[in-house]
Design a protein around this motif. Structure first.
Motif, PDB file in Angstrom:
ATOM      1  N   GLY A 129       9.459 -13.142  -1.342  1.00  0.00           N
ATOM      2  CA  GLY A 129       8.830 -13.711  -2.534  1.00  0.00           C
ATOM      3  C   GLY A 129       7.516 -13.046  -2.858  1.00  0.00           C
ATOM      4  O   GLY A 129       7.391 -11.818  -2.868  1.00  0.00           O
ATOM      5  N   ASP A 130       6.489 -13.873  -3.129  1.00  0.00           N
ATOM      6  CA  ASP A 130       5.171 -13.355  -3.487  1.00  0.00           C
ATOM      7  C   ASP A 130       4.535 -12.594  -2.340  1.00  0.00           C
ATOM      8  O   ASP A 130       3.611 -11.806  -2.553  1.00  0.00           O
ATOM      9  N   ALA A 131       5.007 -12.850  -1.102  1.00  0.00           N
ATOM     10  CA  ALA A 131       4.437 -12.178   0.062  1.00  0.00           C
ATOM     11  C   ALA A 131       5.224 -10.926   0.438  1.00  0.00           C
ATOM     12  O   ALA A 131       5.052 -10.386   1.526  1.00  0.00           O
ATOM     13  N   ASN A 132       6.089 -10.453  -0.456  1.00  0.00           N
ATOM     14  CA  ASN A 132       6.863  -9.250  -0.177  1.00  0.00           C
ATOM     15  C   ASN A 132       5.929  -8.052   0.001  1.00  0.00           C
ATOM     16  O   ASN A 132       5.062  -7.796  -0.831  1.00  0.00           O
ATOM     17  N   LEU A 133       6.112  -7.331   1.082  1.00  0.00           N
ATOM     18  CA  LEU A 133       5.218  -6.223   1.405  1.00  0.00           C
ATOM     19  C   LEU A 133       6.031  -4.943   1.607  1.00  0.00           C
ATOM     20  O   LEU A 133       6.654  -4.754   2.654  1.00  0.00           O
ATOM     21  N   PRO A 134       6.043  -4.037   0.636  1.00  0.00           N
ATOM     22  CA  PRO A 134       6.660  -2.736   0.880  1.00  0.00           C
ATOM     23  C   PRO A 134       5.878  -2.009   1.978  1.00  0.00           C
ATOM     24  O   PRO A 134       4.643  -1.987   1.956  1.00  0.00           O
ATOM     25  N   SER A 135       6.583  -1.444   2.938  1.00  0.00           N
ATOM     26  CA  SER A 135       5.888  -0.725   4.021  1.00  0.00           C
ATOM     27  C   SER A 135       6.567   0.617   4.248  1.00  0.00           C
ATOM     28  O   SER A 135       7.795   0.733   4.169  1.00  0.00           O
ATOM     29  N   TYR A 136       5.746   1.613   4.520  1.00  0.00           N
ATOM     30  CA  TYR A 136       6.221   2.987   4.640  1.00  0.00           C
ATOM     31  C   TYR A 136       5.651   3.602   5.919  1.00  0.00           C
ATOM     32  O   TYR A 136       4.435   3.563   6.142  1.00  0.00           O
ATOM     33  N   GLY A 137       6.521   4.167   6.736  1.00  0.00           N
ATOM     34  CA  GLY A 137       6.025   4.944   7.870  1.00  0.00           C
ATOM     35  C   GLY A 137       5.378   6.209   7.347  1.00  0.00           C
ATOM     36  O   GLY A 137       6.001   6.976   6.610  1.00  0.00           O
ATOM     37  N   VAL A 138       4.115   6.417   7.679  1.00  0.00           N
ATOM     38  CA  VAL A 138       3.393   7.602   7.198  1.00  0.00           C
ATOM     39  C   VAL A 138       2.884   8.397   8.404  1.00  0.00           C
ATOM     40  O   VAL A 138       2.510   7.808   9.421  1.00  0.00           O
ATOM     41  N   PRO A 139       2.862   9.721   8.312  1.00  0.00           N
ATOM     42  CA  PRO A 139       2.494  10.545   9.465  1.00  0.00           C
ATOM     43  C   PRO A 139       0.996  10.761   9.633  1.00  0.00           C
ATOM     44  O   PRO A 139       0.579  11.550  10.477  1.00  0.00           O
ATOM     45  N   TRP A 140       0.181  10.060   8.893  1.00  0.00           N
ATOM     46  CA  TRP A 140      -1.240  10.358   8.797  1.00  0.00           C
ATOM     47  C   TRP A 140      -1.996  10.185  10.113  1.00  0.00           C
ATOM     48  O   TRP A 140      -2.999  10.871  10.325  1.00  0.00           O
ATOM     49  N   VAL A 141      -1.580   9.260  10.958  1.00  0.00           N
ATOM     50  CA  VAL A 141      -2.324   9.002  12.199  1.00  0.00           C
ATOM     51  C   VAL A 141      -1.436   9.137  13.431  1.00  0.00           C
ATOM     52  O   VAL A 141      -1.842   8.778  14.538  1.00  0.00           O
ATOM     53  N   ASP A 142      -0.214   9.666  13.263  1.00  0.00           N
ATOM     54  CA  ASP A 142       0.725   9.746  14.380  1.00  0.00           C
ATOM     55  C   ASP A 142       0.274  10.751  15.434  1.00  0.00           C
ATOM     56  O   ASP A 142      -0.234  11.828  15.098  1.00  0.00           O
ATOM     57  N   THR A 143       0.469  10.398  16.705  1.00  0.00           N
ATOM     58  CA  THR A 143       0.107  11.294  17.797  1.00  0.00           C
ATOM     59  C   THR A 143       1.282  11.444  18.756  1.00  0.00           C
ATOM     60  O   THR A 143       2.167  10.585  18.820  1.00  0.00           O
ATOM     61  N   PRO A 144       1.319  12.536  19.542  1.00  0.00           N
ATOM     62  CA  PRO A 144       2.396  12.709  20.524  1.00  0.00           C
ATOM     63  C   PRO A 144       2.433  11.599  21.567  1.00  0.00           C
ATOM     64  O   PRO A 144       3.466  11.375  22.193  1.00  0.00           O
TER      65      PRO A 144
END
Length: 337
Positions: A129-144
């Motif tokens: 509903g109103d609390a729907n949150l699209p979320s995307y895995g982004v590589p900006w802070v990823d580490t090995p």
């Protein structure tokens, strides 16, 4: 360095981003012609790709992650790119059904940082509903070591507070233990850093370049040192492909972005952006573009890390050069080529 998988989860507001939707039945063909990576094969609500937007000379006019949507595509990246990318998409749309829509000011970005928060470049809608949150895995802070970043991108019209967003995350599979999620805002700083500083410390620690900060439209994709993540050499023709393919065949870039580690000088001052690095000659062998102390969540000795360009003589990990801050010399070493 400590292991990232032991980190608590952080939720922090992000600085403004470029967010652009390309909609219409011909969106795949238009975007394909201007991007370095394969976008036609992307599926709705499935993993996206990281890519450059290039001009006819093969120079980078944009750097984004791209996800397929029911209407077309969503492009997300550092602030300041949307209008330029939209103009380029519009210019190459003649009779096709494709329309770029800049929605930078219609979304409020937050970043969830920590281990076990979904696959890289994956899409997941959280909440209802109103609390729907699209979320995307982004590589900006990823580490090995296992740290990952997940962009939470609610519409500003929903007017959700950070605590409401945090509660939705706590109810999701991404946060199994509510006590591990730390909300970081201007009132609850980490190690005295504001949230923008914290984000950039995280991405510099991860070695991720930021468009408009570390590089711009004067650079070629191969100079940014992310070919495996951003360039498909089998996708077919796109704008600037000839230059990019020639560089791949010849392997002749004269500079590229690398991650430097810096011996912390006695001064508390960090080296300034654009600090030149030398290795015994008059001509610099490197130039720093982003400088930060190692991100607080994995800091053990307060190391200073920097993104910056290196000349061909210093492409390899372990290569050394020196610079100056506040009249004192420091040693910089290529941490990761």
């Amino acid at each position: 360095m400590s292991t990232d998988v032991n980190e608590p989860l952080l939720l922090l507001p992000l600085p403004a981003l470029s967010v652009l939707d390309l909609v219409g039945k011909d969106a795949p063909a238009i975007l394909h012609n201007l991007t370095t990576n394969e976008v036609k094969s992307l599926q709705v609500d499935a993993p996206g790709v990281e890519t450059f937007i290039t001009n006819i000379k093969g120079k980078c006019i944009g750097h984004v992650v791209v996800f397929r949507t029911t209407e077309g595509y969503r492009l997300i990246g550092a602030a300041g790119q949307s209008e330029t990318i939209a103009a380029k998409l519009d210019r190459y749309t003649i009779r096709e059904d494709a329309e770029p829509r800049v929605i930078d000011d219609q979304v409020q970005p937050y970043l969830l940082v920590g281990p076990h928060i979904g696959e890289p470049l994956s899409f997941r809608s959280l909440g209802e509903g109103d609390a729907n949150l699209p979320s995307y895995g982004v590589p900006w802070v990823d580490t090995p070591q296992g740290r990952r970043g997940r962009l939470i991108l609610p519409e500003t019209a929903t007017n959700l507070s950070m605590e409401e967003i945090a509660n939705s995350l706590r109810a999701s599979e991404f946060v199994n233990d509510a006590a591990t999620l730390q909300v970081v805002d201007s009132q609850t700083q980490v190690s005295g850093e504001d949230t923008t500083e914290l984000f950039h410390a995280l991405r510099v620690t991860a070695g991720y370049p930021w468009y408009g900060t570390d590089f711009d439209d004067s650079h070629l994709p191969q100079e940014i040192n992310r070919e495996p993540q951003t360039i498909s050499f089998t996708k077919g023709c796109f704008l600037g492909q000839e230059t990019i393919a020639r560089l791949d065949a010849l392997g002749q870039v004269q500079k590229k972005l690398v991650l430097w580690s810096i011996d912390d000088p006695a001064s508390e001052m960090l080296p300034a952006v654009d600090t030149k690095l030398f290795a015994g000659g008059e001509k610099p062998v490197g130039r720093l573009t982003s400088v930060a102390r190692e991100a607080p969540a994995c800091r053990t000795n307060g190391r200073v890390l920097a993104l910056g360009f290196a000349r061909r003589s210093h492409f390899d990990a372990g290569c050394e050069a020196t610079g100056t801050v506040a009249g004192k010399s420091f040693l910089a070493k290529v941490e990761r080529a």
